[in-house]
Design a protein around this motif. Structure first.
Motif, PDB file in Angstrom:
ATOM      1  N   TYR A   5       0.832  -1.197   0.000  1.00  0.00           N
ATOM      2  CA  TYR A   5       0.000   0.000   0.000  1.00  0.00           C
ATOM      3  C   TYR A   5       0.872   1.254   0.000  1.00  0.00           C
ATOM      4  CZ  TYR A   5      -3.347  -3.489   1.732  1.00  0.00           C
ATOM      5  OH  TYR A   5      -4.121  -4.614   1.884  1.00  0.00           O
ATOM      6  N   GLN A  42      -8.422   7.281   4.185  1.00  0.00           N
ATOM      7  CA  GLN A  42      -9.609   6.440   4.347  1.00  0.00           C
ATOM      8  C   GLN A  42      -9.739   5.438   3.218  1.00  0.00           C
ATOM      9  OE1 GLN A  42     -11.553   6.552   7.186  1.00  0.00           O
ATOM     10  NE2 GLN A  42     -12.245   4.600   6.309  1.00  0.00           N
ATOM     11  N   VAL A  43      -9.397   5.856   2.006  1.00  0.00           N
ATOM     12  CA  VAL A  43      -9.428   4.927   0.866  1.00  0.00           C
ATOM     13  C   VAL A  43      -8.471   3.771   1.109  1.00  0.00           C
ATOM     14  CG1 VAL A  43      -8.813   4.661  -1.574  1.00  0.00           C
ATOM     15  CG2 VAL A  43     -10.182   6.620  -0.847  1.00  0.00           C
ATOM     16  N   LEU A  45      -7.374   2.690   4.052  1.00  0.00           N
ATOM     17  CA  LEU A  45      -7.873   1.898   5.170  1.00  0.00           C
ATOM     18  C   LEU A  45      -8.994   0.972   4.721  1.00  0.00           C
ATOM     19  CD1 LEU A  45      -7.104   1.761   8.174  1.00  0.00           C
ATOM     20  CD2 LEU A  45      -8.999   3.307   8.656  1.00  0.00           C
ATOM     21  N   ASP A  46      -9.873   1.474   3.866  1.00  0.00           N
ATOM     22  CA  ASP A  46     -10.999   0.674   3.385  1.00  0.00           C
ATOM     23  C   ASP A  46     -10.562  -0.441   2.450  1.00  0.00           C
ATOM     24  OD1 ASP A  46     -12.713   2.280   4.818  1.00  0.00           O
ATOM     25  OD2 ASP A  46     -13.296   3.509   3.102  1.00  0.00           O
ATOM     26  N   SER A  47      -9.374  -0.308   1.883  1.00  0.00           N
ATOM     27  CA  SER A  47      -8.916  -1.299   0.900  1.00  0.00           C
ATOM     28  C   SER A  47      -8.076  -2.405   1.510  1.00  0.00           C
ATOM     29  CB  SER A  47      -8.102  -0.605  -0.197  1.00  0.00           C
ATOM     30  OG  SER A  47      -6.861  -0.154   0.321  1.00  0.00           O
ATOM     31  N   SER A  50      -8.235  -8.670   4.138  1.00  0.00           N
ATOM     32  CA  SER A  50      -8.447  -9.394   5.397  1.00  0.00           C
ATOM     33  C   SER A  50      -7.354 -10.438   5.571  1.00  0.00           C
ATOM     34  CB  SER A  50      -9.815 -10.064   5.390  1.00  0.00           C
ATOM     35  OG  SER A  50      -9.939 -10.935   4.279  1.00  0.00           O
ATOM     36  N   ASP A  75      -4.015   2.948  12.991  1.00  0.00           N
ATOM     37  CA  ASP A  75      -5.128   2.084  12.594  1.00  0.00           C
ATOM     38  C   ASP A  75      -4.628   0.793  11.945  1.00  0.00           C
ATOM     39  OD1 ASP A  75      -7.110   3.842  13.484  1.00  0.00           O
ATOM     40  OD2 ASP A  75      -7.128   4.946  11.594  1.00  0.00           O
ATOM     41  N   ARG A  79      -5.230  -3.108  13.152  1.00  0.00           N
ATOM     42  CA  ARG A  79      -5.865  -4.117  12.308  1.00  0.00           C
ATOM     43  C   ARG A  79      -4.928  -5.259  11.952  1.00  0.00           C
ATOM     44  NH1 ARG A  79      -9.835  -1.697   7.652  1.00  0.00           N
ATOM     45  NH2 ARG A  79     -10.952  -0.139   8.882  1.00  0.00           N
TER      46      ARG A  79
END
Length: 248
Positions: A5, A42-43, A45-47, A50, A75, A79
């Motif tokens: 990322y 945020q983009v 984090l949302d991507s 899992s 964050d 996670r």
């Protein structure tokens, strides 16, 4: 495949980092893939996939927010406890905050060092991440990890007696270990074959044969330590019987 990322609000720099990372992955044939390159925390984090791993290259300052990358790293660490985080920034003075917040970054690259140095450090951090993953993979052979909610747990494989599922609780695995019982989301397929000491008795049970006590071939019943019993399918009974005879 390890996701990578990028968080960088300078479009030219973001494009440069993207090129460096993609070229390194291609040339070295690493099992990695650039998942997202964005200027929006945020983009990113949302991507996040899992998984328990990831390599993050984060600019510290995004727009008018001098600690946006740092906050994102908080964050990410929450996670993905095992993620590798690299800061690429002009804010040398904020490096102490990564210690204060226990983010434990892999590297802290200063843009002022020049494009050649930044490129070399990004390449080195990718190689370092691969080395870390190889080391962890070897270590993880002896550790069984699982997740309940947002928390990660682990138990030595040698202490595991049995992993089982039931029709009454689909999608839940019960871990039975020495002095420990835990239920967590998952499936047995993710564990089968990963640990050589585990044997699949039937669709719903994996056992650690190091804790085997006896096997009744006629009744198709396996007894483990602590008197724990489990049934064995007809097909698996022949396979188990052969394994046990070879170990005699």
């Amino acid at each position: 495949m390890l996701p990578v990322y990028i968080l960088e609000d300078n479009e030219a720099q973001r494009s440069k980092y993207t090129s460096i990372i993609n070229n390194t992955i291609m040339i070295e044939e690493y099992d990695m893939q650039l998942a997202v390159a964005t200027d929006d925390p945020q983009v990113l984090l949302d991507s996040i996939a899992s998984s328990e791993e990831g390599l993050f290259f984060l600019d510290m300052e995004i727009g008018s927010q001098p600690q946006a990358g740092l906050n994102l790293a908080d964050d990410v660490r929450h996670r993905l406890p095992f993620a590798q985080i690299v800061f690429i920034t002009t804010h040398e003075e904020l490096s102490f905050l990564t210690l204060e917040r226990r983010i434990a970054p892999l590297d802290y690259i200063l843009k002022e060092q020049g494009p050649d140095t930044v490129k070399a450090k990004i390449e080195a951090d990718i190689r370092a991440t691969i080395d870390i993953l190889k080391s962890e993979a070897e270590e993880h052979k002896n550790i069984l990890g699982y997740k309940i909610g947002t928390r990660f747990f682990s138990v030595p494989v040698k202490d595991v007696i049995m992993l089982s599922t039931s029709k009454e609780r689909p999608g839940i695995v019960r871990l039975t270990a020495i002095n420990k019982v835990a239920d967590f989301p998952g499936n047995l397929n993710s564990f089968e074959g990963k640990y050589s000491d585990f044997f699949r008795c039937d669709k719903s049970t994996l056992v650690n044969l190091n804790h085997f006590r006896s096997f009744d071939y006629q009744r198709k019943e396996l007894t483990m330590i602590d008197g724990i019993k489990c049934s064995v399918s007809h097909r698996k009974s022949r396979e188990l019987n052969k394994i046990l005879k070879e170990d005699e």
